[in-house]
Design a protein around this motif. Structure first.
Motif, PDB file in Angstrom:
ATOM      1  N   LEU A 196      50.068  33.161  43.752  1.00 27.19           N
ATOM      2  CA  LEU A 196      48.763  33.108  43.092  1.00 27.19           C
ATOM      3  C   LEU A 196      47.784  34.125  43.669  1.00 27.19           C
ATOM      4  CD1 LEU A 196      48.370  29.262  42.710  1.00 27.19           C
ATOM      5  CD2 LEU A 196      48.866  30.930  40.936  1.00 27.19           C
ATOM      6  N   VAL A 197      48.215  34.887  44.665  1.00 24.70           N
ATOM      7  CA  VAL A 197      47.328  35.862  45.296  1.00 24.70           C
ATOM      8  C   VAL A 197      46.817  36.879  44.287  1.00 24.70           C
ATOM      9  CG1 VAL A 197      47.194  37.681  47.057  1.00 24.70           C
ATOM     10  CG2 VAL A 197      48.361  35.533  47.565  1.00 24.70           C
ATOM     11  N   ASP A 198      47.690  37.362  43.388  1.00 24.94           N
ATOM     12  CA  ASP A 198      47.247  38.327  42.375  1.00 24.94           C
ATOM     13  C   ASP A 198      46.216  37.724  41.437  1.00 24.94           C
ATOM     14  OD1 ASP A 198      48.780  40.419  43.342  1.00 24.94           O
ATOM     15  OD2 ASP A 198      50.498  39.914  42.072  1.00 24.94           O
ATOM     16  N   LEU A 199      46.412  36.460  41.085  1.00 22.85           N
ATOM     17  CA  LEU A 199      45.441  35.782  40.224  1.00 22.85           C
ATOM     18  C   LEU A 199      44.096  35.652  40.929  1.00 22.85           C
ATOM     19  CD1 LEU A 199      44.804  34.290  37.586  1.00 22.85           C
ATOM     20  CD2 LEU A 199      45.655  32.210  38.674  1.00 22.85           C
ATOM     21  N   VAL A 200      44.118  35.269  42.195  1.00 24.73           N
ATOM     22  CA  VAL A 200      42.878  35.165  42.977  1.00 24.73           C
ATOM     23  C   VAL A 200      42.192  36.525  43.037  1.00 24.73           C
ATOM     24  CG1 VAL A 200      41.934  34.714  45.280  1.00 24.73           C
ATOM     25  CG2 VAL A 200      43.677  33.186  44.324  1.00 24.73           C
ATOM     26  N   ARG A 201      42.965  37.574  43.282  1.00 22.73           N
ATOM     27  CA  ARG A 201      42.390  38.930  43.338  1.00 22.73           C
ATOM     28  C   ARG A 201      41.744  39.328  42.019  1.00 22.73           C
ATOM     29  NH1 ARG A 201      47.483  41.299  46.391  1.00 22.73           N
ATOM     30  NH2 ARG A 201      46.840  40.864  48.531  1.00 22.73           N
ATOM     31  N   ARG A 202      42.396  38.984  40.900  1.00 18.88           N
ATOM     32  CA  ARG A 202      41.819  39.318  39.603  1.00 18.88           C
ATOM     33  C   ARG A 202      40.481  38.613  39.401  1.00 18.88           C
ATOM     34  NH1 ARG A 202      47.218  38.798  37.591  1.00 18.88           N
ATOM     35  NH2 ARG A 202      46.749  36.869  36.502  1.00 18.88           N
ATOM     36  N   PHE A 203      40.403  37.345  39.791  1.00 18.16           N
ATOM     37  CA  PHE A 203      39.141  36.617  39.641  1.00 18.16           C
ATOM     38  C   PHE A 203      38.075  37.181  40.572  1.00 18.16           C
ATOM     39  CE2 PHE A 203      41.088  33.614  36.879  1.00 18.16           C
ATOM     40  CZ  PHE A 203      40.044  33.005  36.210  1.00 18.16           C
ATOM     41  N   GLU A 204      38.461  37.498  41.793  1.00 17.47           N
ATOM     42  CA  GLU A 204      37.488  38.062  42.731  1.00 17.47           C
ATOM     43  C   GLU A 204      36.940  39.396  42.239  1.00 17.47           C
ATOM     44  OE1 GLU A 204      39.681  38.151  46.407  1.00 17.47           O
ATOM     45  OE2 GLU A 204      38.934  36.179  47.017  1.00 17.47           O
ATOM     46  N   ALA A 205      37.782  40.181  41.570  1.00 14.40           N
ATOM     47  CA  ALA A 205      37.371  41.492  41.067  1.00 14.40           C
ATOM     48  C   ALA A 205      36.745  41.415  39.679  1.00 14.40           C
ATOM     49  CB  ALA A 205      38.583  42.424  41.038  1.00 14.40           C
ATOM     50  N   GLY A 206      36.744  40.224  39.072  1.00  7.65           N
ATOM     51  CA  GLY A 206      36.217  40.085  37.722  1.00  7.65           C
ATOM     52  C   GLY A 206      37.136  40.725  36.688  1.00  7.65           C
ATOM     53  N   ALA A 207      38.417  40.873  37.021  1.00  7.02           N
ATOM     54  CA  ALA A 207      39.377  41.543  36.142  1.00  7.02           C
ATOM     55  C   ALA A 207      40.366  40.560  35.528  1.00  7.02           C
ATOM     56  CB  ALA A 207      40.119  42.622  36.928  1.00  7.02           C
ATOM     57  N   TYR A 208      39.954  39.328  35.358  1.00  6.73           N
ATOM     58  CA  TYR A 208      40.846  38.314  34.791  1.00  6.73           C
ATOM     59  C   TYR A 208      40.817  38.393  33.270  1.00  6.73           C
ATOM     60  CZ  TYR A 208      36.317  36.028  34.537  1.00  6.73           C
ATOM     61  OH  TYR A 208      35.007  35.761  34.301  1.00  6.73           O
ATOM     62  N   ALA A 209      41.872  37.865  32.667  1.00  7.62           N
ATOM     63  CA  ALA A 209      41.989  37.843  31.205  1.00  7.62           C
ATOM     64  C   ALA A 209      41.736  36.432  30.689  1.00  7.62           C
ATOM     65  CB  ALA A 209      43.393  38.303  30.796  1.00  7.62           C
ATOM     66  N   SER A 210      41.509  36.336  29.396  1.00 10.03           N
ATOM     67  CA  SER A 210      41.299  35.012  28.809  1.00 10.03           C
ATOM     68  C   SER A 210      42.534  34.133  28.988  1.00 10.03           C
ATOM     69  CB  SER A 210      40.915  35.130  27.330  1.00 10.03           C
ATOM     70  OG  SER A 210      41.902  35.835  26.617  1.00 10.03           O
TER      71      SER A 210
ATOM     72  N   ALA B 200      37.273  29.575  37.621  1.00 14.61           N
ATOM     73  CA  ALA B 200      37.025  30.193  38.925  1.00 14.61           C
ATOM     74  C   ALA B 200      36.767  29.125  39.988  1.00 14.61           C
ATOM     75  CB  ALA B 200      35.849  31.164  38.832  1.00 14.61           C
ATOM     76  N   MET B 201      36.005  28.085  39.632  1.00 13.88           N
ATOM     77  CA  MET B 201      35.743  27.003  40.589  1.00 13.88           C
ATOM     78  C   MET B 201      37.027  26.259  40.937  1.00 13.88           C
ATOM     79  SD  MET B 201      31.993  25.318  39.886  1.00 13.88           S
ATOM     80  CE  MET B 201      32.450  24.579  38.356  1.00 13.88           C
ATOM     81  N   LEU B 202      37.890  26.045  39.956  1.00 15.71           N
ATOM     82  CA  LEU B 202      39.167  25.386  40.220  1.00 15.71           C
ATOM     83  C   LEU B 202      39.971  26.176  41.240  1.00 15.71           C
ATOM     84  CD1 LEU B 202      40.423  24.242  36.719  1.00 15.71           C
ATOM     85  CD2 LEU B 202      40.305  22.816  38.757  1.00 15.71           C
ATOM     86  N   LEU B 203      40.052  27.451  41.036  1.00 16.42           N
ATOM     87  CA  LEU B 203      40.819  28.310  41.926  1.00 16.42           C
ATOM     88  C   LEU B 203      40.216  28.316  43.330  1.00 16.42           C
ATOM     89  CD1 LEU B 203      43.324  30.022  41.626  1.00 16.42           C
ATOM     90  CD2 LEU B 203      41.875  31.949  40.994  1.00 16.42           C
ATOM     91  N   ALA B 204      38.904  28.445  43.413  1.00 15.62           N
ATOM     92  CA  ALA B 204      38.231  28.462  44.712  1.00 15.62           C
ATOM     93  C   ALA B 204      38.390  27.131  45.442  1.00 15.62           C
ATOM     94  CB  ALA B 204      36.753  28.783  44.528  1.00 15.62           C
TER      95      ALA B 204
END
Length: 104
Positions: free
Chosen positions: A39-53, A93-97
């Motif tokens: 899930l590290v890549d997913l966390v990185r995408r959210f941190e960078a604001g580069a997540y998809a719908s 994002a809150m779920l992930l955090a």
């Protein structure tokens, strides 16, 4: 009511409140659905604001399932999520955090 200290997030869908939580099983399902080794890549995408719908949808479905919901992603396609796409992204994002936050 959601307990943030237990990693829970509240989400209102079609006027009904739900508790979401990324349990170990929900996280495993999320990895499988997104095709991620970790899930590290997913966390990185959210941190960078580069997540998809699709990331938001997958996180919400996993969190809802972790909270006891028995629906599917297709059930959310036409559902009204409180505060719309922005509210959905904030909840995801809150779920992930909260899933990876150290205990208080």
């Amino acid at each position: 009511m959601a307990n943030p200290y237990a990693g829970e997030v509240a989400l209102v869908i079609d006027g009904q409140a739900h508790v979401c939580k990324l349990t170990l099983g929900a996280l495993a399902e999320l990895e499988t659905q997104l095709g991620e080794d970790t899930l590290v890549d997913l966390v990185r995408r959210f941190e960078a604001g580069a997540y998809a719908s699709r990331d938001v949808m997958a996180l919400l479905v996993a969190g809802l399932r972790g909270g006891g919901w028995r629906g599917t992603a297709s059930d959310l396609l036409s559902a009204q999520i409180e505060d719309g796409p922005v509210g959905a992204a904030k909840a995801a994002a809150m779920l992930l955090a909260r899933a990876f936050a150290p205990p208080p």
